[in-house]
Scaffold this active site. Structure first.
Site, mmCIF file in Angstrom:
data_model
loop_
_atom_site.group_PDB
_atom_site.id
_atom_site.type_symbol
_atom_site.label_atom_id
_atom_site.label_comp_id
_atom_site.label_asym_id
_atom_site.label_seq_id
_atom_site.Cartn_x
_atom_site.Cartn_y
_atom_site.Cartn_z
ATOM 1 N N GLU A 47 61.175 88.070 58.611
ATOM 2 C CA GLU A 47 60.727 86.838 58.777
ATOM 3 C C GLU A 47 61.284 85.909 57.881
ATOM 4 O OE1 GLU A 47 56.761 86.859 57.091
ATOM 5 O OE2 GLU A 47 55.938 85.431 58.237
ATOM 6 N N LYS A 127 55.462 81.592 65.458
ATOM 7 C CA LYS A 127 54.412 82.690 65.281
ATOM 8 C C LYS A 127 52.909 82.106 65.400
ATOM 9 C CE LYS A 127 52.990 84.954 60.757
ATOM 10 N NZ LYS A 127 53.338 85.162 59.172
#
Ligand code: CDT
Length: 326
Positions: A47, A127
């Protein structure tokens, strides 16, 4: 039948605040080259893999904040990674901060993409579960301002890639059962997940010793319960004074871990993943078309939790005439 995808975990150690995109892309490229030399089809990065994990700071200056986001993907500083992917014939997943202008408004997302072996983006995900808080909370040892710096994504799409069905999630998403099931009902065969997880959780320090256990627990359960491969990849180590877990691993549809990293630095771990190993789970215990009972699950979407309905109104008190299902 076998459909093999050779997958590399491309775990990263810390990225310092002062590290440039060029320096980070150099590290990513080195891992990509090694993964290719070891015969991999795909390398999975973490990420927000192009910068330090900036939500740990309360940043008031908009220009300073915007410097952590990408305005284009590929952009001038990331084009080299796409070129290398195409040249070597290896795909990749990477997470980054996305700055988009939509309907005349600037929006910020915590985003990931899948790039195929020809260097083309074949999937994009934003996300959904943004952890942490929105306001500055100086009592914390460090901030976790994802709710301030990002808008939430709205979907868990599944993409055709590498000869199978691929999905994505980002960090906190991996803790939520809905993440896996949304992709499970689309027949997902491999879910790619990058993460930045501090060992210390300021609101619940009693969980700190369990952070690696919880990391494995959720990804192993998500894999088994949906008959899918799961690849979890950390940005690990002590980054700007904050210790982040490693524990990157590849989980088979059986729920077993078949490859894992052992350091908290830049590291590769590899597995030959047969997408057809999903079949015996998807066709028996977790044959969703045969066994799921959606009529019994209506509260999952009707309610946000025990106290609130999905629209934010209070859950009606229980009673003989009350039915709060959709
Ligand atoms: N990046 C990210 O989502 N991290 C969270 C940290 C815990 S919540 C403050 C995670 O779920 O790992």
């Amino acid at each position: 039948m076998s459909r093999f995808v050779n997958v590399a975990i491309g775990q990263l150690g810390p990225i310092a605040k002062q590290e440039t995109r060029a320096q980070v892309v150099h590290r990513l490229s080195a891992l990509m080259l090694q993964a290719h030399q070891m015969g991999c089809d795909l390398i999975v990065f973490p990420e927000l893999a192009l910068t330090t994990f900036f939500p740990r700071w309360y940043i008031e200056d908009v220009a300073e904040l915007n410097a952590y986001y990408e305005r284009a993907m590929p952009g001038p500083e990331t084009q080299g990674l796409f070129d290398l992917s195409r040249k070597l014939g290896i795909g990749f997943y990477i997470g980054y901060g996305e700055l988009a202008v939509e309907e005349g408004r600037t929006r910020r997302y915590n985003t990931s993409i899948i790039v195929d072996k020809g260097g083309q983006i074949v999937g994009k995900y934003r996300k959904v579960h943004l952890p942490g808080h929105e306001a500055h909370e100086p009592w914390r040892a460090f901030q976790h301002l994802e709710k301030r710096y990002f808008e939430a994504g709205k979907d868990f799409p599944v993409f055709e890639a590498f000869g199978g069905k691929f999905g994505m999630a980002i960090c906190n998403d991996r803790r939520w059962t809905e993440t896996y099931r949304e992709m499970g009902v689309q027949g997902v065969e491999m879910i790619l997940i990058g993460y930045n997880t501090p060992v210390h959780n300021p609101p619940a320090p009693e969980h700190d010793d369990l952070s690696l256990f919880h990391n494995q627990l959720v990804m192993q359960a998500g894999a088994y319960q949906n008959g899918t491969w799961v690849v979890g990849v950390a940005k690990a180590g002590i980054e700007e004074g904050v210790d982040q877990i490693g524990g990157s691993c590849i989980v088979a549809p059986s729920g077993e871990i078949v490859a894992s990293c052992t350091t908290k630095g830049d590291e590769l771990a590899l597995a030959r993943c047969d997408l057809d190993l999903c079949n015996s789970f998807k066709e028996t215990t977790f044959n969703f078309d045969l066994h799921r009972q959606p009529d019994a699950y209506s509260r999952i979407v009707a309610r946000k939790g025990p106290g609130l309905m999905a629209d934010g109104s209070p859950v009606p008190p229980p009673g003989p005439k009350t039915d709060d299902r959709a």
